[in-house]
Design a protein around this motif. Structure first.
Motif, PDB file in Angstrom:
ATOM      1  N   SER A  16     -24.157  12.337  40.705  1.00 15.19           N
ATOM      2  CA  SER A  16     -23.557  11.674  39.676  1.00 15.19           C
ATOM      3  C   SER A  16     -24.453  10.540  38.901  1.00 15.19           C
ATOM      4  CB  SER A  16     -22.274  11.033  40.145  1.00 15.19           C
ATOM      5  OG  SER A  16     -22.595  10.089  41.258  1.00 15.19           O
ATOM      6  N   SER A  17     -25.409  10.171  39.567  1.00 12.92           N
ATOM      7  CA  SER A  17     -26.566   9.170  39.082  1.00 12.92           C
ATOM      8  C   SER A  17     -26.899   9.514  37.471  1.00 12.92           C
ATOM      9  CB  SER A  17     -27.529   8.610  40.167  1.00 12.92           C
ATOM     10  OG  SER A  17     -26.798   8.116  41.349  1.00 12.92           O
ATOM     11  N   PRO A  18     -27.491  10.726  37.328  1.00  9.51           N
ATOM     12  CA  PRO A  18     -28.266  10.811  35.888  1.00  9.51           C
ATOM     13  C   PRO A  18     -26.995  10.689  34.968  1.00  9.51           C
ATOM     14  CG  PRO A  18     -28.764  12.538  37.400  1.00  9.51           C
ATOM     15  CD  PRO A  18     -27.746  11.875  38.158  1.00  9.51           C
ATOM     16  N   MET A  19     -25.843  11.061  35.168  1.00  4.83           N
ATOM     17  CA  MET A  19     -24.735  11.077  34.152  1.00  4.83           C
ATOM     18  C   MET A  19     -24.551   9.355  33.862  1.00  4.83           C
ATOM     19  SD  MET A  19     -21.084  10.099  34.311  1.00  4.83           S
ATOM     20  CE  MET A  19     -20.669  10.543  36.158  1.00  4.83           C
ATOM     21  N   LEU A  20     -24.328   8.673  34.933  1.00  4.25           N
ATOM     22  CA  LEU A  20     -24.039   7.110  34.836  1.00  4.25           C
ATOM     23  C   LEU A  20     -25.402   6.449  34.129  1.00  4.25           C
ATOM     24  CD1 LEU A  20     -22.497   6.340  38.360  1.00  4.25           C
ATOM     25  CD2 LEU A  20     -21.400   6.825  36.068  1.00  4.25           C
ATOM     26  N   ALA A  21     -26.382   6.882  34.563  1.00  8.30           N
ATOM     27  CA  ALA A  21     -27.633   6.385  34.167  1.00  8.30           C
ATOM     28  C   ALA A  21     -27.658   6.707  32.351  1.00  8.30           C
ATOM     29  CB  ALA A  21     -28.980   7.034  34.338  1.00  8.30           C
ATOM     30  N   GLU A  22     -27.117   7.654  31.829  1.00  7.77           N
ATOM     31  CA  GLU A  22     -27.029   7.958  30.365  1.00  7.77           C
ATOM     32  C   GLU A  22     -25.958   6.803  29.830  1.00  7.77           C
ATOM     33  OE1 GLU A  22     -25.919  11.869  28.916  1.00  7.77           O
ATOM     34  OE2 GLU A  22     -27.428  12.677  30.365  1.00  7.77           O
ATOM     35  N   ALA A  23     -24.881   6.769  30.533  1.00 10.19           N
ATOM     36  CA  ALA A  23     -23.886   5.699  30.091  1.00 10.19           C
ATOM     37  C   ALA A  23     -24.497   4.343  29.955  1.00 10.19           C
ATOM     38  CB  ALA A  23     -22.796   5.664  31.027  1.00 10.19           C
ATOM     39  N   LEU A  24     -25.372   4.002  30.879  1.00  5.43           N
ATOM     40  CA  LEU A  24     -26.128   2.544  31.034  1.00  5.43           C
ATOM     41  C   LEU A  24     -27.101   2.750  29.834  1.00  5.43           C
ATOM     42  CD1 LEU A  24     -27.268   0.103  32.409  1.00  5.43           C
ATOM     43  CD2 LEU A  24     -29.035   1.404  33.652  1.00  5.43           C
TER      44      LEU A  24
END
Ligand code: 16G
Ligand code: MG
Length: 548
Positions: free
Chosen positions: A136-144
């Motif tokens: 899930s980390s890449p998706m959250l990095a996009e939100a960031l």
């Protein structure tokens, strides 16, 4: 700040809008954590927060996307301060407000934060970020990124890093290279150069000097350990297991699993007397263990590391002829035997603070050389500027006592092996290996320094864990009324016993810790205290008796 109005535009388009009525707490140690699928809007808001924090600090700050030792479907996000420290306590309330504010109030909350902290909105923000290996980390990095993009700030995406590597990068940037070079290669070069200076593998005719078996918790630590091994020549042979190629992150492996279950992880063919160690999911913790000839599993946790490190550094400081104040910082979870050993055998001052890295880090900074470790394996050493300069002066002196100079030279290498920004599994492993090498000790000899008191941890589910209020570095409770008296009464019936309870900062449960002179008694004590918590603090679900 005109960019703030673009936040509302994004939210009006229903991107990253608040999706729940639930209140999220900024836990003082861990930032925000939860199920990854619920987190994109939180990470977006933490992005906004980090921009304001950078402007407030007038420095680069960091954002790390990870949920450390928690299960793979979880994730989390935290903000790293300019020197690699946790975010200031005075910002915790604002962080919580920002995350919990309704979409329509977010613009106002941001503005209030700017006003409250007298932030110069024109200051160009700079945010470095990284993530662990969770799917899930890449998706959250996009939100960031979406949040950061709106503010035209300097952004550096490091991709996958361990948490302590990101802390290191942020500090390197803010110290303009004096702490190190803010690249992965810079990190590996700094640590390995210092380690090689201590180990001197060239003197060992192509044989490895030391070897370890590493449980990478199927996380980022396995990747980074493999990376640094290329720099370590023949100083350390690492066999890396649970490297993420098949098993699940933190599942039946990793530092937390090993510490709590007090058993070896799955996936590591633990060999007789071999030095084994487990990292946690974001590689900021490490614990050691081995199996002895009798087949017994022995764990060497953060307390054992603290005692090894403090004992050695203390001797080195004395050998350098320096008058430096060295101290150890622990939490209530520290095994009673370790505290005893530090005070009575090492004769080094020891303080106890509340759980959470920032408390330990803060107190350790009161010493010239501050060694801090949580029993769970998170810790590091802080060398004050004064200590560093004094060590360097002896080391650089043209004349003087050669033994003192040698000790100071060595200490300087130890300073560079340590990642002083935060606990770092890789750096701590090198530190332990370097000390064992200097001492000529096996893991068993290290373990024999003192015997841990048998201990047990339990979790109790209650309706509202905040009804438990603690004092005295979490060693006593002040609420609910009567609970502490009850715990004291129970503890008084066990020999060499200690127990305490505290609400977890990362899970919706109350934690119980107990120690006594035998495992049976520690288990029984933990169980009785857990029952008291259940009865007096609004237990929910299964009564702990059923678990005992
Ligand atoms: C977080 C903390 C760790 C602490 C743990 C306690 C940081 C970076 N990490 O993982 O230091 O031991 O929480 O968890 O501060 P608990 O409150 O659930 O027991
Ligand atoms: Mg961690």
């Amino acid at each position: 700040m005109e960019e703030i109005s673009s936040v509302s535009v994004i939210l009006r388009r229903n991107i990253f809008s608040r999706r729940t009525e639930k209140t999220f707490n900024f836990t003082e140690s861990a930032g925000f954590r939860g199920k990854a699928v619920d987190l994109d809007w939180i990470v977006f808001r933490v992005g906004l927060l980090s921009v304001l924090y950078s402007k407030y600090k007038k420095a680069t700050v960091g954002v790390m996307i990870t949920a450390s030792h928690n299960p793979e479907p979880d994730n989390g996000v935290k903000v790293v301060g300019p020197m690699g420290e946790m975010m200031e306590g005075s910002w915790e309330l604002s962080a919580t407000e920002l995350i919990n504010s309704r979409d329509e109030d977010l613009e106002l909350t941001l503005q209030q934060t700017i006003n409250n902290f007298c932030i110069d909105a024109t200051w160009p923000a700079s945010v470095y970020f990284a993530r662990d290996t969770r799917p899930s980390s890449p998706m959250l990095a996009e939100a960031l990124c979406k949040a950061l993009e709106m503010f035209h700030c300097t952004v550096k995406d490091y991709g996958i890093l361990s948490t302590p590597q990101l802390h290191y990068m942020v500090r390197c940037d803010n110290t303009h290279g004096s702490y190190g070079v803010p690249t992965e290669a810079g990190y590996y070069e700094k640590l390995s150069k210092a380690f090689l200076a201590i180990m001197q593998p060239e003197s060992n005719k192509g044989q490895y000097i030391a070897s370890v078996m590493i449980d990478g918790a199927n996380g980022v630590g396995a990747l980074k350990a493999a990376d640094i091994s290329k720099y370590l020549k023949h100083s350390l042979s690492m066999s890396i297991f649970n490297d993420g190629s098949h098993g699940k992150l933190n599942y039946k492996c990793g530092a937390d699993h090993v510490k709590v279950s007090q058993t070896a992880p799955e996936g590591v063919p633990v060999e007789l007397a071999a030095r084994c160690l487990s990292f946690d999911g974001d590689a900021d913790r490490v614990v050691y263990y081995y199996i002895d000839e009798g087949g017994k599993f022995s764990l060497l946790d953060g307390d054992k590391i603290a005692t090894l490190v403090a004992g050695f550094l203390n001797e080195m400081v004395v050998a350098s002829g320096l008058n430096l104040k060295l101290g150890v910082v622990q939490t209530a979870y520290a095994n009673g035997s370790s505290t005893n050993y530090i005070s009575n055998v090492l004769k080094v001052p020891v303080s106890c603070v509340s759980t959470g890295v920032k408390h330990l880090h803060h107190r350790a900074a009161d010493y010239d050389v501050g060694v801090y470790f949580e029993a769970n394996g998170h810790g590091t050493v802080l060398f004050s500027d004064k200590a560093f300069n004094m060590i360097r002066k002896i080391s650089n002196a043209e004349s003087g006592d050669t033994c003192q100079k040698e000790a100071a030279d060595k200490l300087l290498s130890f300073v560079d092996v340590v990642n002083q920004t935060v606990g770092d599994a890789i750096s701590d492993m090198l530190l332990v290996e370097a000390i064992l090498h200097e001492r000529g000790w096996s893991i068993q000899q290290w373990n024999d320094l003192y015997n841990d008191l048998p201990n047990r941890q339990m979790k109790v589910k209650v309706r509202e864990r905040t009804v438990i209020v603690t004092t005295d570095a979490e060693r006593k409770t002040t609420a609910p009324a009567g609970l502490q008296d009850r715990i004291d009464e129970i503890v008084s019936k066990y020999p060499v016993a200690r127990a305490f309870v505290r609400p977890s900062g990362t899970e919706d449960i109350v934690r119980v810790y107990a120690e006594s002179d035998t495992q049976e008694k520690a288990d029984s004590l933990a169980c009785k205290v857990a029952q008291a918590v259940y009865d007096m603090a609004g237990g929910d679900g299964d009564r702990p008796a059923e678990l005992c």
